[in-house]
Design a protein around this motif. Sequence first.
Motif, mmCIF file in Angstrom:
data_model
loop_
_atom_site.group_PDB
_atom_site.id
_atom_site.type_symbol
_atom_site.label_atom_id
_atom_site.label_comp_id
_atom_site.label_asym_id
_atom_site.label_seq_id
_atom_site.Cartn_x
_atom_site.Cartn_y
_atom_site.Cartn_z
ATOM 1 N N THR A 68 1.181 -1.723 0.056
ATOM 2 C CA THR A 68 -0.143 -0.117 0.408
ATOM 3 C C THR A 68 0.834 1.121 -0.157
ATOM 4 O O THR A 68 0.547 2.375 0.626
ATOM 5 N N THR A 69 1.903 1.361 -0.216
ATOM 6 C CA THR A 69 2.941 2.076 -0.182
ATOM 7 C C THR A 69 2.984 2.976 -1.472
ATOM 8 O O THR A 69 2.073 2.165 -2.971
ATOM 9 N N ASP A 70 3.280 4.112 -1.676
ATOM 10 C CA ASP A 70 2.948 4.588 -2.947
ATOM 11 C C ASP A 70 3.606 4.362 -4.434
ATOM 12 O O ASP A 70 2.570 3.874 -5.520
ATOM 13 N N GLU A 71 4.610 3.709 -4.033
ATOM 14 C CA GLU A 71 5.484 3.082 -4.819
ATOM 15 C C GLU A 71 4.307 2.332 -5.663
ATOM 16 O O GLU A 71 4.540 1.395 -6.873
ATOM 17 N N ASP A 72 4.413 1.110 -4.272
ATOM 18 C CA ASP A 72 3.148 0.076 -4.988
ATOM 19 C C ASP A 72 2.666 0.330 -5.761
ATOM 20 O O ASP A 72 2.298 -0.475 -6.975
ATOM 21 N N PHE A 73 1.790 1.464 -5.430
ATOM 22 C CA PHE A 73 0.607 1.838 -6.483
ATOM 23 C C PHE A 73 0.927 2.309 -7.658
ATOM 24 O O PHE A 73 0.386 2.093 -9.179
ATOM 25 N N VAL A 74 2.258 3.644 -8.031
ATOM 26 C CA VAL A 74 2.966 3.284 -9.328
ATOM 27 C C VAL A 74 3.327 2.177 -9.944
ATOM 28 O O VAL A 74 3.100 2.396 -11.380
ATOM 29 N N THR A 75 3.830 1.269 -9.427
ATOM 30 C CA THR A 75 4.662 0.272 -10.573
ATOM 31 C C THR A 75 2.791 -0.731 -10.476
ATOM 32 O O THR A 75 3.324 -1.330 -11.068
ATOM 33 N N ALA A 76 2.064 -1.387 -9.724
ATOM 34 C CA ALA A 76 0.629 -0.996 -10.223
ATOM 35 C C ALA A 76 -0.375 -0.872 -11.580
ATOM 36 O O ALA A 76 0.139 -1.601 -12.115
ATOM 37 N N ARG A 77 0.553 0.950 -11.313
ATOM 38 C CA ARG A 77 -0.321 1.677 -12.956
ATOM 39 C C ARG A 77 0.519 0.863 -14.543
ATOM 40 O O ARG A 77 0.344 0.625 -14.842
ATOM 41 N N ALA A 78 1.531 0.989 -13.128
ATOM 42 C CA ALA A 78 2.240 0.482 -14.878
ATOM 43 C C ALA A 78 2.325 -0.865 -15.370
ATOM 44 O O ALA A 78 2.706 -0.980 -16.909
ATOM 45 N N TRP A 79 2.327 -1.532 -14.003
ATOM 46 C CA TRP A 79 1.719 -2.838 -14.928
ATOM 47 C C TRP A 79 0.455 -2.990 -16.088
ATOM 48 O O TRP A 79 0.877 -3.574 -17.181
ATOM 49 N N ILE A 80 -0.118 -1.841 -15.496
ATOM 50 C CA ILE A 80 -1.424 -2.045 -16.415
ATOM 51 C C ILE A 80 -1.190 -1.788 -17.238
ATOM 52 O O ILE A 80 -1.984 -1.844 -19.091
ATOM 53 N N SER A 81 -0.739 -0.550 -17.786
ATOM 54 C CA SER A 81 -0.236 -0.294 -18.736
ATOM 55 C C SER A 81 0.804 -0.689 -19.636
ATOM 56 O O SER A 81 0.604 -0.888 -21.164
ATOM 57 N N GLU A 82 1.427 -1.914 -19.030
ATOM 58 C CA GLU A 82 2.012 -2.348 -20.140
ATOM 59 C C GLU A 82 1.063 -3.442 -21.033
ATOM 60 O O GLU A 82 1.443 -4.023 -22.055
ATOM 61 N N VAL A 83 0.412 -4.108 -19.735
ATOM 62 C CA VAL A 83 -0.732 -4.966 -20.261
ATOM 63 C C VAL A 83 -1.532 -4.061 -20.936
ATOM 64 O O VAL A 83 -1.673 -4.997 -22.253
ATOM 65 N N LEU A 84 -2.161 -3.262 -20.838
ATOM 66 C CA LEU A 84 -2.893 -2.219 -22.190
ATOM 67 C C LEU A 84 -2.479 -1.824 -23.522
ATOM 68 O O LEU A 84 -2.907 -1.956 -24.642
#
Length: 325
Positions: free
Chosen positions: A304-320
């Motif tokens: 739940t750190t800021d880095e965890d959220f940023v990393t998760a969004r980056a992964w979604i961008s890669e998936v898309l």
Amino acid sequence: MHNQTSFPGPEVPGKVKIAFLGPFGTFTEQALRQVAPEGAEAIPCTSVPHALDEVRSGRAHRAVVPIENSIEGGVNATIDSLSHGSPLVIVAEMVVEVSFELAIHPSKTGEKSEIKRIGTHPHAWAQCRKWVAENYPDAVHVPATSTAAAARLIAEDENPGIDAALCAKTSVERYGLRSLHSGVADNKGAVTRFVMVAPLGAIPEPTGADKTTVQVRLPDNEAGALLSMLEQFAVRGVNLSRIESRPAGGPLGSYEFSIDIEGHVTEERVAAALIGLHRTCPQIRFIGSYPRVDGQRPTIQAGTTDEDFVTARAWISEVLGGSSN
């Protein structure tokens, strides 16, 4: 004292004017002095709504009001006034240790048989009722708008309607009263939390030890609505330091919740929880993100750190983008 350039909230041109729950000599004035810049004008008000309306009208730049007591809990007048009307935001919090003096007019003898009616604010009475019952069992409470108002009444009114006041030591000194008893309290170490309120504007920068205050209206007659609201925080690792229900002002069964969140609205986990509330609740009002007076930092759960959220969004961008599996 703060200097004006570091004063939290929107910039103030010229002399700072701060409304507060008066009159002079209240615990609220003590809280105000913790945050007021040098040369600020303190404007005493007869009630919390009055003080907040001074800011809404532009007659004052800030207001300082009590919001929570360690014995009685939330101050409903403040919670309700911040939750309705044109929006205001909390930009700072202060804590004042609370103990009382039982004070009389200096012309009185102070005989126990004379003390039949004691004036003070209801929150102060709640913190002293056991002591009064033990020491002045025949005395009754006469409500006052503030502890200092009761003290001033004794000092300035020929027929005050009260025989003594439970008030702050500063009130005894300011109004020239005589203290019969000092350190009066049922619970030693009690404190009251105060907040400084400002018009909408720049939010204080995150410090890592912050609070965010919101007011949330739950859906009416929906099973599990409270659980659903709390889950918005739990699944994102967001802790609550205060939650209180208030009537929503409609039919019975309609409630709003005043909530203090551990964290700042700029933090990813806090913002995500607020987005979840906005999606699932009919009304949410943001009432400020501001530094905690105790400087205590929250425990951030794994994932739940800021880095965890940023990393998760980056992964979604890669998936898309078709570049991740």
